[in-house]
Design an enzyme around this catalytic site. Structure first.
Site, PDB file in Angstrom:
ATOM      1  N   ILE A   1       0.819  -1.215   0.000  1.00 14.62           N
ATOM      2  CA  ILE A   1       0.000   0.000   0.000  1.00 14.62           C
ATOM      3  C   ILE A   1       0.847   1.257   0.000  1.00 14.62           C
ATOM      4  O   ILE A   1       0.328   2.346  -0.105  1.00 14.62           O
ATOM      5  CB  ILE A   1      -0.988   0.031   1.183  1.00 14.62           C
ATOM      6  CG1 ILE A   1      -0.260  -0.191   2.505  1.00 14.62           C
ATOM      7  CG2 ILE A   1      -2.102  -0.950   0.973  1.00 14.62           C
ATOM      8  CD1 ILE A   1      -1.172  -0.056   3.714  1.00 14.62           C
ATOM      9  N   GLY A   2       2.142   1.093   0.129  1.00 13.04           N
ATOM     10  CA  GLY A   2       2.950   2.305   0.097  1.00 13.04           C
ATOM     11  C   GLY A   2       4.385   1.987   0.430  1.00 13.04           C
ATOM     12  O   GLY A   2       4.746   0.837   0.674  1.00 13.04           O
ATOM     13  N   ALA A   3       5.172   3.049   0.419  1.00 12.36           N
ATOM     14  CA  ALA A   3       6.578   2.872   0.749  1.00 12.36           C
ATOM     15  C   ALA A   3       6.852   3.639   2.023  1.00 12.36           C
ATOM     16  O   ALA A   3       6.495   4.809   2.136  1.00 12.36           O
ATOM     17  CB  ALA A   3       7.427   3.407  -0.384  1.00 12.36           C
ATOM     18  N   GLY A   4       7.423   2.960   2.999  1.00  9.91           N
ATOM     19  CA  GLY A   4       7.794   3.628   4.243  1.00  9.91           C
ATOM     20  C   GLY A   4       9.267   3.973   4.186  1.00  9.91           C
ATOM     21  O   GLY A   4       9.942   3.720   3.177  1.00  9.91           O
ATOM     22  N   GLU A   5       9.743   4.555   5.279  1.00  4.86           N
ATOM     23  CA  GLU A   5      11.137   4.979   5.326  1.00  4.86           C
ATOM     24  C   GLU A   5      12.093   3.785   5.216  1.00  4.86           C
ATOM     25  O   GLU A   5      13.170   3.872   4.654  1.00  4.86           O
ATOM     26  CB  GLU A   5      11.337   5.699   6.666  1.00  4.86           C
ATOM     27  CG  GLU A   5      12.612   6.454   6.797  1.00  4.86           C
ATOM     28  CD  GLU A   5      12.785   6.934   8.228  1.00  4.86           C
ATOM     29  OE1 GLU A   5      11.781   7.078   8.951  1.00  4.86           O
ATOM     30  OE2 GLU A   5      13.954   7.141   8.615  1.00  4.86           O
ATOM     31  N   PHE A   6      11.665   2.611   5.741  1.00  3.68           N
ATOM     32  CA  PHE A   6      12.567   1.470   5.825  1.00  3.68           C
ATOM     33  C   PHE A   6      12.239   0.361   4.824  1.00  3.68           C
ATOM     34  O   PHE A   6      12.975  -0.599   4.709  1.00  3.68           O
ATOM     35  CB  PHE A   6      12.517   0.867   7.228  1.00  3.68           C
ATOM     36  CG  PHE A   6      13.061   1.790   8.282  1.00  3.68           C
ATOM     37  CD1 PHE A   6      14.413   1.809   8.557  1.00  3.68           C
ATOM     38  CD2 PHE A   6      12.231   2.637   8.984  1.00  3.68           C
ATOM     39  CE1 PHE A   6      14.929   2.648   9.521  1.00  3.68           C
ATOM     40  CE2 PHE A   6      12.733   3.478   9.952  1.00  3.68           C
ATOM     41  CZ  PHE A   6      14.093   3.488  10.228  1.00  3.68           C
ATOM     42  N   GLY A   7      11.106   0.442   4.161  1.00  2.00           N
ATOM     43  CA  GLY A   7      10.732  -0.611   3.232  1.00  2.00           C
ATOM     44  C   GLY A   7       9.259  -0.476   2.908  1.00  2.00           C
ATOM     45  O   GLY A   7       8.622   0.513   3.298  1.00  2.00           O
TER      46      GLY A   7
ATOM     47  N   VAL B   1       5.227  -0.822   2.817  1.00  2.00           N
ATOM     48  CA  VAL B   1       4.124  -0.977   3.766  1.00  2.00           C
ATOM     49  C   VAL B   1       3.056  -1.779   3.034  1.00  2.00           C
ATOM     50  O   VAL B   1       2.703  -1.456   1.901  1.00  2.00           O
ATOM     51  CB  VAL B   1       3.549   0.390   4.186  1.00  2.00           C
ATOM     52  CG1 VAL B   1       2.442   0.211   5.215  1.00  2.00           C
ATOM     53  CG2 VAL B   1       4.635   1.294   4.737  1.00  2.00           C
TER      54      VAL B   1
ATOM     55  N   ASP C   1       6.827  15.160  15.545  1.00  2.00           N
ATOM     56  CA  ASP C   1       6.534  15.162  14.112  1.00  2.00           C
ATOM     57  C   ASP C   1       5.038  15.050  13.895  1.00  2.00           C
ATOM     58  O   ASP C   1       4.575  14.304  13.043  1.00  2.00           O
ATOM     59  CB  ASP C   1       7.278  14.010  13.431  1.00  2.00           C
ATOM     60  CG  ASP C   1       7.291  14.177  11.916  1.00  2.00           C
ATOM     61  OD1 ASP C   1       6.989  15.286  11.438  1.00  2.00           O
ATOM     62  OD2 ASP C   1       7.597  13.192  11.219  1.00  2.00           O
TER      63      ASP C   1
HETATM   64  O1  ACK Z   1      -1.562   7.718   2.596  1.00  3.04           O
HETATM   65  P1  ACK Z   1      -1.512   6.249   2.622  1.00  3.04           P
HETATM   66  O2  ACK Z   1      -2.510   5.452   1.920  1.00  3.04           O
HETATM   67  O3  ACK Z   1      -1.428   5.760   4.150  1.00  3.04           O
HETATM   68  O4  ACK Z   1      -0.017   5.789   2.240  1.00  3.04           O
HETATM   69  C1  ACK Z   1       0.787   5.615   3.339  1.00  3.04           C
HETATM   70  C2  ACK Z   1       1.642   4.373   3.161  1.00  3.04           C
HETATM   71  O5  ACK Z   1       1.095   3.361   3.967  1.00  3.04           O
HETATM   72  C3  ACK Z   1       3.100   4.597   3.563  1.00  3.04           C
HETATM   73  O6  ACK Z   1       3.172   4.961   4.898  1.00  3.04           O
HETATM   74  C4  ACK Z   1      -0.135   3.796   4.511  1.00  3.04           C
HETATM   75  N1  ACK Z   1      -0.257   3.277   5.879  1.00  3.04           N
HETATM   76  C5  ACK Z   1       0.673   3.319   6.847  1.00  3.04           C
HETATM   77  N2  ACK Z   1       0.182   2.731   7.966  1.00  3.04           N
HETATM   78  C6  ACK Z   1      -1.072   2.309   7.673  1.00  3.04           C
HETATM   79  C7  ACK Z   1      -2.103   1.655   8.423  1.00  3.04           C
HETATM   80  N3  ACK Z   1      -1.905   1.322   9.696  1.00  3.04           N
HETATM   81  N4  ACK Z   1      -3.234   1.382   7.808  1.00  3.04           N
HETATM   82  C8  ACK Z   1      -3.446   1.744   6.508  1.00  3.04           C
HETATM   83  N5  ACK Z   1      -2.516   2.368   5.762  1.00  3.04           N
HETATM   84  C9  ACK Z   1      -1.351   2.651   6.346  1.00  3.04           C
HETATM   85  C10 ACK Z   1      -0.142   5.293   4.495  1.00  3.04           C
END
Ligand code: ACK
EC number: 2.7.10.1
Length: 937
Positions: A584-590, A592, A703
């Site tokens: 669903i996305g890219a986090g700082e470390f890898g 998500v 933050d």
């Molecule tokens: O804006 P988004 O859809 O929401 O894209 C970012 C992406 O992962 C990278 O951080 C999504 N994300 C992070 N934590 C969660 C979570 N607990 N539930 C659903 N989406 C998440 C975030």
């Protein structure tokens, strides 16, 4: 290609601008109406693909550039396809075909281009699928355009064969549904074995994502450039894993390739428990400088350690005793007759005390040094030898000892007086000792003794010898006795057991004692003064457990070993309980990912999974897990909940509750203007409540921003992202970066930017910015101003104006959060109760200033005059009145001319906003936000 019915399409070979031949299909019946010209491809096998891409390259003539064709000339053509299991040959029925798209040209050419020989080539790509039959035809329908079809490329995407983490992954075709991934299991490369099942996910675009698990090189093999290579002779690798082959340790060798272990040289050995990394060793040389020291009752043997310990540290000594007659060959073993302290075997100190020896005897003691490999050597052992003559005493004259009486602390013993002795008995020596400890002696004139001062419930050994002028006799046979028990000596555990026997009221007290006792140890183990002290000082709180309301946050960085913090505050999840579904996305470390978490006996839940990408260094792993150790300490409906972590297998993961609507900033941007003010305030209230909890815990977020708030399907907002504080702390540069670096300048309070004074009050500043982000549906704070300008304008007193349609009460609250003096900012508890008040009284949320007299927590300016007084601009009262601005409402609607005029006047007089804002930006905002600019100055 096969031609269609009309034969209007011509196969033509032309020259391109470089004079190379190009083969095209062309049609150009632009003059005649009702064109319907078909061109069909040959049958195309779909191979492994479900979805194919068709790339068309074509040129198209601009209709306007052809005279007299209006009405008949077209600038588009249609693309069709038809799925079949086999080729139909020449049979072509347009009715069977499904339209893919109408294709228009981005660029069309004119007569002039033609003259200049400029080829305006268009490239269009269309997706076709899912295709279920074995193949398909493509067809091009011309309806009256002037087209040349230059090329048709049909392809599909696949994730190509790859090697990752020592596993190979085959060519894989992605799913048709572009949002779901294909899970592919990898096969370990030669000489490698699985650690955690290696997996990759094939994404729709043919990219491999989310590497999970890995293979490692087997014993005897090491990883070199992605494959497992045998260790060379002289090297070995004893364990499977990502370690290199090592050189053979001293006194060992390996002749062949791929050695798991190195063999010991002759005369050297490895003990059973020696690791393969240890050098081979040999038995020690014998002890040196053996001497004895004899007194009345004991014989002390002492020696020096051997000159060669054989390369080991597990050195011990054994003592053997021989009693020899006049003939040196007539020796008997005598260890059993004597008593050795601490014992005859396995001595670790180079000394032993020998007791119970007979007078007038010759003893020979052999001291042997040993180590962990002594038993393996077939060489005869070498010993140090000493002979001791105990030229005193005689046979034991005393018979068996008899107990007369005993108490827990004492015993009365007696014995038979020797009947006949050549010399008179001077006294008896009674020797006794705790069976496992040191001994004592007692002199007695009579053939009886009372030994007191004994420990209850302890085994004692007694024996007696006589003393005459010729010395001591040998000792009598041993008499062993265990003293009886006594309440006084019961162990504490017994006290705890006793508790259940007391009256109910006392039992409570007693239970409390036990709990306190165990808490005491827990506190000692987990907190240690350093960690808790800051919270006790800073917040005047004491640590009370186990009720949650008085928990304080423990900074994982205060642990010497950060993995201990992870153990303490997080639950380890078995990865088999996690099902990853999509990225669903890219986090700082890898990446998500989202997925499901199964917990035995519970309903499966949706989770978000943050992964730590492979190839991380220890510091990254620590920083990654740091967030989990922090999150794991929180339990609040507005703080993202940690489900657990995976640290014992790869990849390392953090599993948290799933928030369907993702992060708040993008969520609001996607739903611009969709919510009522009450809904927005409800979100803000949730965030404030989460922040109140964090500040009560003593946690400073540093933050807080809408991008770090997650939203679930019920619009509940939860604070997340607990990773940053350390980065800021460690990086003195970060605070001043103007390139959008680590410090979030736009969200950060001035004292935190300039001297890193982070506190719950600086979090309150950030909260004000989040309020602004929410009320403006995800607008970027301070728009496109540079970070440097933001810092300067804040310094000069500028504050963000109220977003469009934002109730004044809310903007007032924002301004309150942005007070320069941090102690004047509201506490989160004030913010929560203020927002609660607004929610209960929705009329307070009208977007215009409140009517005077309404009870509010924040100052409402009653008249323009009072307002100008309050902002030290009293001298402008008459100007305002003369211009007709006699209510705040009218000031808010000031005309742009007046606003610019006033602005310029103020600038000219150095009254505000000297450098920080450029006029263009300002003019866009005026007059809607003018009031706010002034209000905040
Ligand atoms: O804006 P988004 O859809 O929401 O894209 C970012 C992406 O992962 C990278 O951080 C999504 N994300 C992070 N934590 C969660 C979570 N607990 N539930 C659903 N989406 C998440 C975030």
């Amino acid at each position: 290609a096969a031609r269609g019915e009309s034969d209007a399409w011509d196969a033509i070979t032309e020259m391109d601008e470089h004079n190379r031949p190009i083969h095209t299909f062309q049609v150009c019946n632009v003059m005649e109406p009702n064109q319907n010209n078909w061109l069909r491809s040959n049958w195309i096998s779909r191979q492994a693909a479900q979805k194919v891409y068709v790339e068309l390259r074509f040129t198209l003539r601009d209709c306007n550039s052809i005279p007299w064709v209006s009405g008949t000339c077209k600038e588009t053509f249609n693309l069709f396809y038809h799925e079949t299991d086999e080729a139909h040959g020449v049979k072509f029925r347009p009715a069977q075909y499904t339209k893919i798209d109408t294709i228009a040209a981005d660029e069309s050419f004119t007569q002039m281009d033609l003259g200049d020989r400029i080829l305006k080539l268009n490239t269009e790509v269309r997706e076709v699928g899912p295709i279920n039959r074995k193949g398909f035809y493509l067809a091009f329908q011309d309806i009256g355009a002037c087209i040349a079809l230059v090329s048709v490329r049909v392809y599909y995407k696949k994730c190509p064969f790859t090697l990752r983490n020592l596993a190979s992954f085959p060519d894989t075709v992605p799913r048709v549904d572009s949002s779901s991934l294909v899970e592919v299991r990898g096969a370990c490369v030669d000489h490698a074995e699985e650690r955690d099942t290696p997996k990759l996910f094939c994404g729709a675009d043919g990219d491999w994502l989310v590497p999970l698990g890995r293979c490692v090189c087997s014993v005897g093999y090491e990883e070199i450039d992605g494959s497992c290579v045998a260790c060379r002779p002289g090297f070995y690798k004893a364990y499977a894993g990502n370690i290199k082959c090592s050189k053979c340790p001293p006194h060992s060798f390996s002749y062949g390739d791929a050695s798991a272990i190195c063999r010991c040289e002759k005369g050297f050995f490895r003990a059973e428990k020696d690791p393969p990394t240890m050098a081979c060793t040999r038995p020690p040389s014998p002890p040196r400088n053996l001497i004895f020291n004899l007194n009345d009752t004991c014989l002390l043997l002492e020696w020096s350690p051997p000159s060669d310990t054989g390369g080991r540290r597990d050195l011990t000594y054994n003592v053997q005793c021989k009693r020899c007659g006049p003939e040196p060959d007539h020796c008997q073993l005598c260890e059993d007759e004597l008593r050795f302290l601490p014992g005859p075997l396995g001595l670790t100190n180079a000394t032993v005390t020998v007791m119970d020896f007979s007078a007038h005897a010759n003893y020979t003691f052999e001291i042997e040094s040993l180590n962990g490999v002594s038993d393996m050597s077939s060489f005869p052992r070498q010993v140090a030898i000493i002979t001791v003559s105990t030229d005193q005493g005689g046979p034991s004259l005393v018979g068996t000892l008899k107990k007369d009486w005993a108490s827990p602390n004492s015993i009365a013993l007696s014995w038979q007086q020797p009947e006949q002795t050549t010399l008179p008995i001077i006294d008896y020596e009674v020797k006794y000792y705790e069976k496992v400890l040191k001994y004592s002696v007692y002199d007695s004139k009579a053939p009886s003794v009372i030994v007191s001062g004994l420990k209850p419930a302890t085994w004692y050994v007694f024996s007696v010898r006589t003393r005459t002028a010729a010395g001591y006799s040998s000792y009598s046979p041993k008499y062993e006795y265990e003293t009886t028990g006594d309440c006084k000596y019961l162990r504490p555990s017994t006290v705890l057991i006793c508790c259940t026997a007391v009256r109910p009221k006392n039992r409570v007290f007693c239970m409390t004692l036990i709990i306190c006792h165990s808490w005491y140890f827990k506190a000692k183990m987990t907190s240690e003064d350093k960690r808790r002290a800051n919270y006790q000082n800073g917040h005047g709180k004491s640590i009370k457990l186990p009720l949650s309301f008085s928990f304080t946050y423990v900074d994982p960085d205060t642990y010497e070993d950060p993995t201990q913090a992870v153990h303490e505050f997080t639950k380890e999840i078995d990865p088999s309980r996690i099902r990853i579904e999509r990225v669903i996305g890219a986090g700082e470390f890898g990446e998500v990912c989202s997925g499901r978490l199964r917990t035995p006996g519970k309903k499966e839940i949706a989770v978000a999974i943050k992964t730590l990408k492979g190839g991380y260094v220890e510091r990254q792993r620590r920083d990654f897990l740091r967030e989990a150790s922090i999150m794991g300490q929180f339990d609040h409906p507005n703080i993202i909940r940690l489900e657990g972590v995976v640290t014992k297998s790869r990849p390392v993961m953090i599993v948290v509750e799933y928030m369907e609507n993702g992060s708040l900033d993008s969520f609001l941007r996607q739903h611009d203007g969709h919510f009522t003010v009450i809904q927005l305030v409800g979100m803000l209230r949730g965030i404030a409540s989460g922040m109140k909890y964090l500040s009560d815990m003593g946690y400073v977020h540093r933050d807080l921003a809408a991008r770090n708030i997650l939203v679930n399907s019920n619009l509940v907002c939860k604070v997340s992202d607990f990773g940053l504080s350390r980065v800021l702390e460690d990086d003195p540069e970060a605070a001043y970066t103007t390139t959008g670096g680590k410090i979030p300048i736009r969200w950060t309070a001035p004292e935190a930017i300039s001297y890193r004074k982070f506190s719950s009050a600086s979090d309150a500043w950030s909260y004000g910015i989040v309020m602004w982000e929410v009320m403006s549906y995800g607008e970027r704070p301070y728009w496109e101003m540079s970070n440097q300008d933001v810092i300067l304008s804040i310094e000069e007193g500028y504050r963000l104006p109220a977003p469009m349609g934002c109730p004044v009460a809310l903007h007032q609250l924002m301004l309150h959060c942005w007070q320069k003096e941090r102690n004047h900012r509201p506490k989160f508890t004030d913010i929560v109760s203020f927002l609660d008040k607004l929610i209960r009284n929705p009329s307070s949320l009208l977007p215009l200033p409140e009517s005077p007299g309404e009870e509010m927590d924040y100052p409402m300016f009653i008249s323009v005059g009072d307002w100008l007084d309050s902002i030290k601009m009293s001298q402008y009262k008459s100007n305002f009145m003369a211009a007709g601005y006699n209510t705040l409402d009218s000031v808010a609607r000031m005309s742009i001319d007046h606003a610019v005029c006033l602005y310029n006047h103020l600038i000219k007089n150095g009254l505000f906003l000297k450098r920080s804002l450029n006029l263009n930006w300002y003019c866009n905002m005026v007059p809607r936000y003018f009031t706010t600019l002034l209000l905040t100055h």
